[in-house]
Design an enzyme around this catalytic site. Structure first.
Site, PDB file in Angstrom:
ATOM      1  N   TYR A   1      -1.893   0.141  10.572  1.00  0.00           N
ATOM      2  CA  TYR A   1      -1.912  -0.314   9.092  1.00  0.00           C
ATOM      3  C   TYR A   1      -0.734   0.234   8.436  1.00  0.00           C
ATOM      4  CZ  TYR A   1      -3.701  -0.918   4.244  1.00  0.00           C
ATOM      5  OH  TYR A   1      -4.057  -1.505   3.165  1.00  0.00           O
TER       6      TYR A   1
ATOM      7  N   SER B   1       0.818  -1.223   0.111  1.00  0.00           N
ATOM      8  CA  SER B   1       0.030  -0.050   0.000  1.00  0.00           C
ATOM      9  C   SER B   1       0.630   1.282  -0.063  1.00  0.00           C
ATOM     10  CB  SER B   1      -0.914   0.021   1.353  1.00  0.00           C
ATOM     11  OG  SER B   1      -1.378   1.130   1.544  1.00  0.00           O
TER      12      SER B   1
HETATM   13  P1  NAP Z   1     -11.620  -6.167   0.781  1.00  0.00           P
HETATM   14  O1  NAP Z   1     -12.542  -5.616  -0.102  1.00  0.00           O
HETATM   15  O2  NAP Z   1     -12.008  -5.905   2.114  1.00  0.00           O
HETATM   16  O3  NAP Z   1     -10.991  -7.446   0.556  1.00  0.00           O
HETATM   17  C1  NAP Z   1     -10.327  -8.150   1.676  1.00  0.00           C
HETATM   18  C2  NAP Z   1      -9.900  -9.673   1.202  1.00  0.00           C
HETATM   19  O4  NAP Z   1      -9.152 -10.102   2.103  1.00  0.00           O
HETATM   20  C3  NAP Z   1     -11.621 -10.325   1.288  1.00  0.00           C
HETATM   21  O5  NAP Z   1     -11.594 -11.298   0.364  1.00  0.00           O
HETATM   22  C4  NAP Z   1     -11.299 -10.978   2.567  1.00  0.00           C
HETATM   23  O6  NAP Z   1     -12.041 -12.232   2.653  1.00  0.00           O
HETATM   24  C5  NAP Z   1      -9.913 -11.117   2.620  1.00  0.00           C
HETATM   25  N1  NAP Z   1      -9.291 -11.753   4.137  1.00  0.00           N
HETATM   26  C6  NAP Z   1      -9.438 -10.944   5.096  1.00  0.00           C
HETATM   27  N2  NAP Z   1      -8.848 -11.710   6.331  1.00  0.00           N
HETATM   28  C7  NAP Z   1      -8.661 -12.699   5.771  1.00  0.00           C
HETATM   29  C8  NAP Z   1      -8.015 -13.921   6.358  1.00  0.00           C
HETATM   30  N3  NAP Z   1      -7.776 -14.044   7.514  1.00  0.00           N
HETATM   31  N4  NAP Z   1      -7.873 -15.321   5.430  1.00  0.00           N
HETATM   32  C9  NAP Z   1      -8.092 -14.990   4.300  1.00  0.00           C
HETATM   33  N5  NAP Z   1      -8.676 -14.011   3.770  1.00  0.00           N
HETATM   34  C10 NAP Z   1      -8.754 -12.896   4.654  1.00  0.00           C
HETATM   35  O7  NAP Z   1     -10.195  -5.083   0.658  1.00  0.00           O
HETATM   36  P2  NAP Z   1      -9.322  -4.783  -0.389  1.00  0.00           P
HETATM   37  O8  NAP Z   1      -9.430  -3.210  -0.929  1.00  0.00           O
HETATM   38  O9  NAP Z   1      -9.655  -5.521  -1.816  1.00  0.00           O
HETATM   39  O10 NAP Z   1      -7.762  -5.107  -0.139  1.00  0.00           O
HETATM   40  C11 NAP Z   1      -7.122  -6.334  -0.860  1.00  0.00           C
HETATM   41  C12 NAP Z   1      -5.733  -5.872  -0.318  1.00  0.00           C
HETATM   42  O11 NAP Z   1      -5.375  -4.451  -1.033  1.00  0.00           O
HETATM   43  C13 NAP Z   1      -5.276  -5.839   1.274  1.00  0.00           C
HETATM   44  O12 NAP Z   1      -4.273  -6.372   1.469  1.00  0.00           O
HETATM   45  C14 NAP Z   1      -5.084  -4.181   1.504  1.00  0.00           C
HETATM   46  O13 NAP Z   1      -4.434  -4.015   2.447  1.00  0.00           O
HETATM   47  C15 NAP Z   1      -4.696  -3.730  -0.030  1.00  0.00           C
HETATM   48  N6  NAP Z   1      -4.967  -2.321  -0.206  1.00  0.00           N
HETATM   49  C16 NAP Z   1      -6.124  -1.542  -0.009  1.00  0.00           C
HETATM   50  C17 NAP Z   1      -6.357  -0.718  -0.908  1.00  0.00           C
HETATM   51  C18 NAP Z   1      -7.579   0.198  -0.917  1.00  0.00           C
HETATM   52  O14 NAP Z   1      -7.872   1.356  -0.859  1.00  0.00           O
HETATM   53  N7  NAP Z   1      -8.616  -0.648  -1.027  1.00  0.00           N
HETATM   54  C19 NAP Z   1      -5.182   0.171  -0.732  1.00  0.00           C
HETATM   55  C20 NAP Z   1      -3.972  -0.166  -0.733  1.00  0.00           C
HETATM   56  C21 NAP Z   1      -3.788  -1.620  -0.321  1.00  0.00           C
HETATM   57  P3  NAP Z   1     -12.679 -13.072   3.698  1.00  0.00           P
HETATM   58  O15 NAP Z   1     -13.397 -12.111   4.615  1.00  0.00           O
HETATM   59  O16 NAP Z   1     -13.898 -13.758   2.967  1.00  0.00           O
HETATM   60  O17 NAP Z   1     -11.747 -13.948   4.393  1.00  0.00           O
END
Ligand code: NAP
Length: 253
Positions: free
Chosen positions: A153, A140
């Site tokens: 975070y 990130s």
């Molecule tokens: P999201 O829509 O909340 O998706 C998060 C995913 O992680 C879900 O599929 C969730 O699935 C899974 N997850 C959470 N805890 C887990 C566990 N214990 N075991 C297995 N899977 C787990 O968020 P997103 O934005 O797509 O985030 C994906 C990645 O991108 C993350 O690493 C986040 O930090 C990073 N990121 C996001 C942003 C942003 O602005 N959105 C920016 C920078 C980086 P389940 O709940 O079904 O397990």
């Protein structure tokens, strides 16, 4: 397609594939010709993502915070694996250190840091055995910057960045590439999770700006993964045009 008959196709594992960036990445990799193994805790949501992908997708239960679940998941992955996308992660809370909750820190470290390390260690033999492996970690801009209320975070994403770079050193001479993708604001369930289901607060994060979409990040993953094998994309930092830093964003009134 059964897991044992996948030898001819390139196989990718995507963690956290039930929502957001992981779901979009699973779809995009399947379109690019990979057989994709989708892992997350919510099996129903995984099945919804995988269903249109037909035989190009396999759904497996995975909780990256649970070593037993990781071991059971890894046991189902073929002996030769071309791509691991460590995407499972997120944030809990936006509290200053003096008032942050211990359980929020614990969740973020277990999910983003320990989870990614566990999957990587367990799948490295299969990535090496393929002769052309690739680890792509979702970091990130919080791995490059800090902001008040973000100690948990930003701490974990700095850690992801550190061990991604360490892995690249350790794998020098091995047929495994290592990439970090570091997005800024992308509209997913991220903020809903961060603010414990508070929809109004989650929406306000993206109000008045054009955020990245999950598909924008999936494009980056597919692009990095489909460069020729001798080309290692070290890192991609990608933000919306409306975002200059984690806290400086342009919002239309
Ligand atoms: P999201 O829509 O909340 O998706 C998060 C995913 O992680 C879900 O599929 C969730 O699935 C899974 N997850 C959470 N805890 C887990 C566990 N214990 N075991 C297995 N899977 C787990 O968020 P997103 O934005 O797509 O985030 C994906 C990645 O991108 C993350 O690493 C986040 O930090 C990073 N990121 C996001 C942003 C942003 O602005 N959105 C920016 C920078 C980086 P389940 O709940 O079904 O397990």
């Amino acid at each position: 397609m059964s897991l044992s008959s996948m030898d001819a196709a390139k196989t990718a594992v995507v963690t956290g594939a039930s929502a957001g960036i992981g779901a979009a990445t699973a779809r995009a990799l399947a379109t690019a010709g990979f057989h994709v193994i989708l892992g997350a805790r919510r099996l129903e949501r995984l099945r919804e993502v995988a269903s249109p992908l037909g035989e190009r997708a396999t759904v497996l239960s995975l909780d990256v915070t649970d070593p037993g679940s990781v071991a059971a998941f890894v046991a189902r992955v073929p002996e030769r694996l071309q791509l691991l996308v460590n995407n499972a992660g997120g944030a809990h809370g936006l509290d200053r250190i003096e008032s942050a909750k211990e359980e929020d820190w614990e969740w973020m470290w277990q999910t983003n840091v320990m989870g990614t390390l566990r999957l990587t260690r367990a799948l490295l033999p299969a990535l090496k055995a393929s002769g052309d492996g690739h680890v792509i970690n979702l970091g990130s801009i919080a791995g490059f910057e800090t902001y008040a209320g973000g100690a948990g975070y930003t701490g974990v994403k700095h850690a992801v960045r550190a061990f991604t770079r360490t892995l690249r050193l350790e794998l020098l001479g091995e047929p495994v590439r290592v990439t970090e993708i570091a997005p800024g604001l992308a509209e997913t369930e991220f903020s809903l999770v961060r603010f414990a289901g508070d929809e109004e607060r989650a929406k306000s994060v993206y109000r008045g700006l054009d955020p990245l979409t999950p598909g924008d990040i999936a494009d980056c993953v597919v692009w990095a993964a489909t460069r020729p094998s001798h080309v290692n994309i070290d890192e991609i930092v990608v933000r919306p045009r409306d975002q200059a830093t984690a806290t400086m964003v342009h919002r239309k009134p």
